[in-house]
Design a protein around this motif. Sequence first.
Motif, PDB file in Angstrom:
ATOM      1  N   MET A 156     -17.413  -9.566  -7.098  1.00 33.25           N
ATOM      2  CA  MET A 156     -16.181  -9.621  -7.894  1.00 33.25           C
ATOM      3  C   MET A 156     -15.540  -8.278  -7.819  1.00 33.25           C
ATOM      4  SD  MET A 156     -15.921 -11.975 -11.382  1.00 33.25           S
ATOM      5  CE  MET A 156     -14.258 -11.318 -11.871  1.00 33.25           C
ATOM      6  N   LEU A 157     -16.215  -7.197  -8.063  1.00 40.27           N
ATOM      7  CA  LEU A 157     -15.555  -5.734  -7.574  1.00 40.27           C
ATOM      8  C   LEU A 157     -15.604  -5.579  -6.505  1.00 40.27           C
ATOM      9  CD1 LEU A 157     -17.725  -3.649 -10.448  1.00 40.27           C
ATOM     10  CD2 LEU A 157     -15.390  -4.508 -10.415  1.00 40.27           C
ATOM     11  N   GLN A 158     -16.322  -5.949  -5.299  1.00 38.14           N
ATOM     12  CA  GLN A 158     -16.280  -5.863  -4.086  1.00 38.14           C
ATOM     13  C   GLN A 158     -14.740  -6.452  -3.635  1.00 38.14           C
ATOM     14  OE1 GLN A 158     -18.575  -4.022  -2.639  1.00 38.14           O
ATOM     15  NE2 GLN A 158     -19.499  -3.940  -4.621  1.00 38.14           N
ATOM     16  N   GLU A 159     -14.744  -7.650  -4.206  1.00 41.28           N
ATOM     17  CA  GLU A 159     -13.452  -8.328  -3.690  1.00 41.28           C
ATOM     18  C   GLU A 159     -12.126  -7.654  -4.365  1.00 41.28           C
ATOM     19  OE1 GLU A 159     -13.001 -12.585  -5.253  1.00 41.28           O
ATOM     20  OE2 GLU A 159     -12.788 -13.254  -3.094  1.00 41.28           O
ATOM     21  N   ARG A 160     -12.243  -7.299  -5.503  1.00 36.86           N
ATOM     22  CA  ARG A 160     -11.151  -6.747  -6.059  1.00 36.86           C
ATOM     23  C   ARG A 160     -10.619  -5.155  -5.374  1.00 36.86           C
ATOM     24  NH1 ARG A 160     -10.691  -3.611 -12.075  1.00 36.86           N
ATOM     25  NH2 ARG A 160     -11.875  -2.099 -10.702  1.00 36.86           N
ATOM     26  N   ALA A 161     -11.725  -4.604  -4.954  1.00 30.98           N
ATOM     27  CA  ALA A 161     -11.481  -3.295  -3.958  1.00 30.98           C
ATOM     28  C   ALA A 161     -10.769  -3.722  -2.680  1.00 30.98           C
ATOM     29  CB  ALA A 161     -12.920  -2.427  -3.601  1.00 30.98           C
ATOM     30  N   TRP A 162     -11.508  -4.693  -2.124  1.00 29.92           N
ATOM     31  CA  TRP A 162     -10.954  -5.052  -0.611  1.00 29.92           C
ATOM     32  C   TRP A 162      -9.550  -5.563  -0.914  1.00 29.92           C
ATOM     33  CZ3 TRP A 162     -11.414  -4.658   4.149  1.00 29.92           C
ATOM     34  CH2 TRP A 162     -11.055  -5.431   4.961  1.00 29.92           C
ATOM     35  N   ASN A 163      -9.222  -6.509  -2.004  1.00 26.33           N
ATOM     36  CA  ASN A 163      -7.825  -6.846  -2.114  1.00 26.33           C
ATOM     37  C   ASN A 163      -6.826  -5.706  -2.534  1.00 26.33           C
ATOM     38  OD1 ASN A 163      -8.689  -9.781  -1.678  1.00 26.33           O
ATOM     39  ND2 ASN A 163      -8.871 -10.387  -3.719  1.00 26.33           N
ATOM     40  N   SER A 164      -7.328  -4.738  -3.005  1.00 26.53           N
ATOM     41  CA  SER A 164      -6.539  -3.760  -3.447  1.00 26.53           C
ATOM     42  C   SER A 164      -6.257  -2.905  -2.289  1.00 26.53           C
ATOM     43  CB  SER A 164      -7.130  -2.609  -4.544  1.00 26.53           C
ATOM     44  OG  SER A 164      -7.274  -3.396  -5.708  1.00 26.53           O
ATOM     45  N   VAL A 165      -7.017  -2.726  -1.543  1.00 22.91           N
ATOM     46  CA  VAL A 165      -6.900  -1.741  -0.196  1.00 22.91           C
ATOM     47  C   VAL A 165      -6.023  -2.401   0.828  1.00 22.91           C
ATOM     48  CG1 VAL A 165      -8.406  -0.791   1.783  1.00 22.91           C
ATOM     49  CG2 VAL A 165      -9.145  -0.284  -0.404  1.00 22.91           C
ATOM     50  N   CYS A 166      -6.316  -3.761   1.210  1.00 25.61           N
ATOM     51  CA  CYS A 166      -5.550  -4.402   2.258  1.00 25.61           C
ATOM     52  C   CYS A 166      -4.031  -4.217   2.253  1.00 25.61           C
ATOM     53  CB  CYS A 166      -5.719  -6.010   2.215  1.00 25.61           C
ATOM     54  SG  CYS A 166      -7.704  -6.203   3.122  1.00 25.61           S
ATOM     55  N   PRO A 167      -3.445  -4.464   1.032  1.00 30.41           N
ATOM     56  CA  PRO A 167      -1.888  -4.140   1.127  1.00 30.41           C
ATOM     57  C   PRO A 167      -1.643  -2.741   1.561  1.00 30.41           C
ATOM     58  CG  PRO A 167      -2.487  -5.056  -0.840  1.00 30.41           C
ATOM     59  CD  PRO A 167      -3.994  -5.023  -0.307  1.00 30.41           C
ATOM     60  N   LEU A 168      -2.609  -1.787   1.072  1.00 32.50           N
ATOM     61  CA  LEU A 168      -2.194  -0.304   1.196  1.00 32.50           C
ATOM     62  C   LEU A 168      -2.330  -0.067   2.719  1.00 32.50           C
ATOM     63  CD1 LEU A 168      -4.126   1.285  -1.938  1.00 32.50           C
ATOM     64  CD2 LEU A 168      -1.703   1.074  -1.726  1.00 32.50           C
ATOM     65  N   VAL A 169      -3.284  -0.730   3.499  1.00 30.40           N
ATOM     66  CA  VAL A 169      -3.701  -0.543   4.858  1.00 30.40           C
ATOM     67  C   VAL A 169      -2.074  -1.020   5.785  1.00 30.40           C
ATOM     68  CG1 VAL A 169      -4.946  -1.242   6.975  1.00 30.40           C
ATOM     69  CG2 VAL A 169      -5.997  -0.349   4.663  1.00 30.40           C
ATOM     70  N   ILE A 170      -1.673  -2.057   5.323  1.00 27.18           N
ATOM     71  CA  ILE A 170      -0.527  -2.786   5.863  1.00 27.18           C
ATOM     72  C   ILE A 170       0.736  -1.576   5.655  1.00 27.18           C
ATOM     73  CG2 ILE A 170       1.281  -4.419   5.845  1.00 27.18           C
ATOM     74  CD1 ILE A 170      -1.503  -5.574   6.792  1.00 27.18           C
ATOM     75  N   LYS A 171       0.685  -1.094   4.542  1.00 32.50           N
ATOM     76  CA  LYS A 171       1.740   0.028   4.353  1.00 32.50           C
ATOM     77  C   LYS A 171       1.395   1.042   5.196  1.00 32.50           C
ATOM     78  CE  LYS A 171       3.620   0.748  -0.029  1.00 32.50           C
ATOM     79  NZ  LYS A 171       3.580   1.378  -1.420  1.00 32.50           N
ATOM     80  N   LEU A 172       0.198   1.557   5.277  1.00 27.29           N
ATOM     81  CA  LEU A 172      -0.141   2.685   6.081  1.00 27.29           C
ATOM     82  C   LEU A 172       0.047   2.348   7.643  1.00 27.29           C
ATOM     83  CD1 LEU A 172      -3.462   3.961   4.677  1.00 27.29           C
ATOM     84  CD2 LEU A 172      -1.364   4.812   4.459  1.00 27.29           C
ATOM     85  N   LYS A 173      -0.067   1.228   7.757  1.00 24.72           N
ATOM     86  CA  LYS A 173       0.532   0.851   9.291  1.00 24.72           C
ATOM     87  C   LYS A 173       1.824   1.062   9.741  1.00 24.72           C
ATOM     88  CE  LYS A 173       0.670  -3.073  12.729  1.00 24.72           C
ATOM     89  NZ  LYS A 173       0.871  -4.339  12.908  1.00 24.72           N
ATOM     90  N   LYS A 174       2.600   0.659   8.559  1.00 23.71           N
ATOM     91  CA  LYS A 174       4.292   0.572   8.661  1.00 23.71           C
ATOM     92  C   LYS A 174       4.643   1.984   8.815  1.00 23.71           C
ATOM     93  CE  LYS A 174       8.184  -0.506   5.952  1.00 23.71           C
ATOM     94  NZ  LYS A 174       8.667  -0.540   4.468  1.00 23.71           N
ATOM     95  N   PHE A 175       3.637   3.107   8.156  1.00 24.20           N
ATOM     96  CA  PHE A 175       4.248   4.488   8.147  1.00 24.20           C
ATOM     97  C   PHE A 175       3.779   5.121   9.740  1.00 24.20           C
ATOM     98  CE2 PHE A 175       2.929   5.121   3.606  1.00 24.20           C
ATOM     99  CZ  PHE A 175       4.135   4.459   3.056  1.00 24.20           C
ATOM    100  N   TYR A 176       2.719   4.382  10.222  1.00 21.31           N
ATOM    101  CA  TYR A 176       2.307   4.984  11.311  1.00 21.31           C
ATOM    102  C   TYR A 176       3.299   4.318  12.563  1.00 21.31           C
ATOM    103  CZ  TYR A 176      -0.245   4.961  15.917  1.00 21.31           C
ATOM    104  OH  TYR A 176      -0.627   4.833  17.186  1.00 21.31           O
ATOM    105  N   SER A 177       3.500   2.981  12.540  1.00 17.80           N
ATOM    106  CA  SER A 177       4.420   2.334  13.491  1.00 17.80           C
ATOM    107  C   SER A 177       5.949   3.129  13.279  1.00 17.80           C
ATOM    108  CB  SER A 177       4.808   0.935  13.206  1.00 17.80           C
ATOM    109  OG  SER A 177       3.535   0.225  13.000  1.00 17.80           O
ATOM    110  N   PHE A 178       6.343   3.557  12.177  1.00  8.81           N
ATOM    111  CA  PHE A 178       7.548   4.406  12.252  1.00  8.81           C
ATOM    112  C   PHE A 178       7.390   5.656  13.037  1.00  8.81           C
ATOM    113  CE2 PHE A 178      10.722   7.355  10.199  1.00  8.81           C
ATOM    114  CZ  PHE A 178      11.816   6.569  10.385  1.00  8.81           C
ATOM    115  N   SER A 179       6.309   6.268  13.076  1.00 13.04           N
ATOM    116  CA  SER A 179       5.942   7.463  13.727  1.00 13.04           C
ATOM    117  C   SER A 179       6.181   7.491  14.991  1.00 13.04           C
ATOM    118  CB  SER A 179       4.509   8.309  13.668  1.00 13.04           C
ATOM    119  OG  SER A 179       3.574   7.572  14.199  1.00 13.04           O
TER     120      SER A 179
END
Length: 323
Positions: free
Chosen positions: A73-96
């Motif tokens: 459950m903790l593994q899943e919670r961490a993964w589900n927290s990180v994935c939306p952040l990675v999408i956000k980081l991709k958005k910043f990178y694409s903007f560059s």
Amino acid sequence: MGNLLKVLTREIENYPHFFLDFENAQPTEGEREVWNQVNSVLQDSESILSGLQAYKGAGQEIRDAIQNPSDFMLQERAWNSVCPLVIKLKKFYSFSLRLEEALQSLLECLTCPPFTPTQHLEREQALAKQFAEILHFTLRFDELKMRIPAIQNDFSYYRRTISRNRINNMNLDIENEVNNEMANRMSLFYAEATPMLKTLSNATTNFVTENKTLPLENTTDCLSTMASVCKVMLETPEYSSRFSSEDTVLFCMRVMVGVIILYDHVHPNGAFNKSSKIDMKGCIKVLKEQPADNVEGLLNALKFTTKHLNDESTPKNIRTMLQ
């Protein structure tokens, strides 16, 4: 010539003296096409900065998952927290990447023969303003990014986990968004202390390399002229008093530092050399006269993101000023 006024009839110390209206310059018909293209990028810049400012990270969730490797459950919670952040980081990178393209379009317009950089500033004030806005955004983005160590921690966790999950043949929908190749490129981007500035430095260097028929001086003179314009506007009360907003002072300082860094990356001898067309002593003096809180990040940018500061040819007094 509208908003850009030549304010002195002679050039003191061979540095150009202008007032460039960063607040109100509007595109002429000849600038319109490139201006529209760059504007479509710049209009997203504030939302990118807001997104970065609101970035909270998944530090706690990641720590819990690492400390309890057998708790699914903790593994899943961490993964589900990180994935939306990675999408956000991709958005910043694409903007560059979009910013890189916009910068190269502007450089093309502001350096092309037969006009000098000074003439280009007189003719294409709105494009010069957009160039300044790109640099202003870049330094703001990098100042924020440096205060968010969670970005690299989150992304490292994402890459480790996705590799492990791939080995376990888990279905990974996020790989459609951030595949291995994209993750590698993003990793290089976020490993930089100042990733947006690095992107623009590379873009300017590539512009010079790819345009072999264009003299290097066209690009370096464009950058040094911009630095001089900003310095004069900042150090001369009768010009800075024309700003309708106090924020324009900080805008000018960021632009000045941004063009100095680009010049230092592109010019073979850099910005600090005695032969440099940028009055580095004057520029640093102008920064140091401002409140320390406003300029600490900018002085650090000159110290840590330039290429030639520690060259033997850099005068000792310049190095001392930046210590």
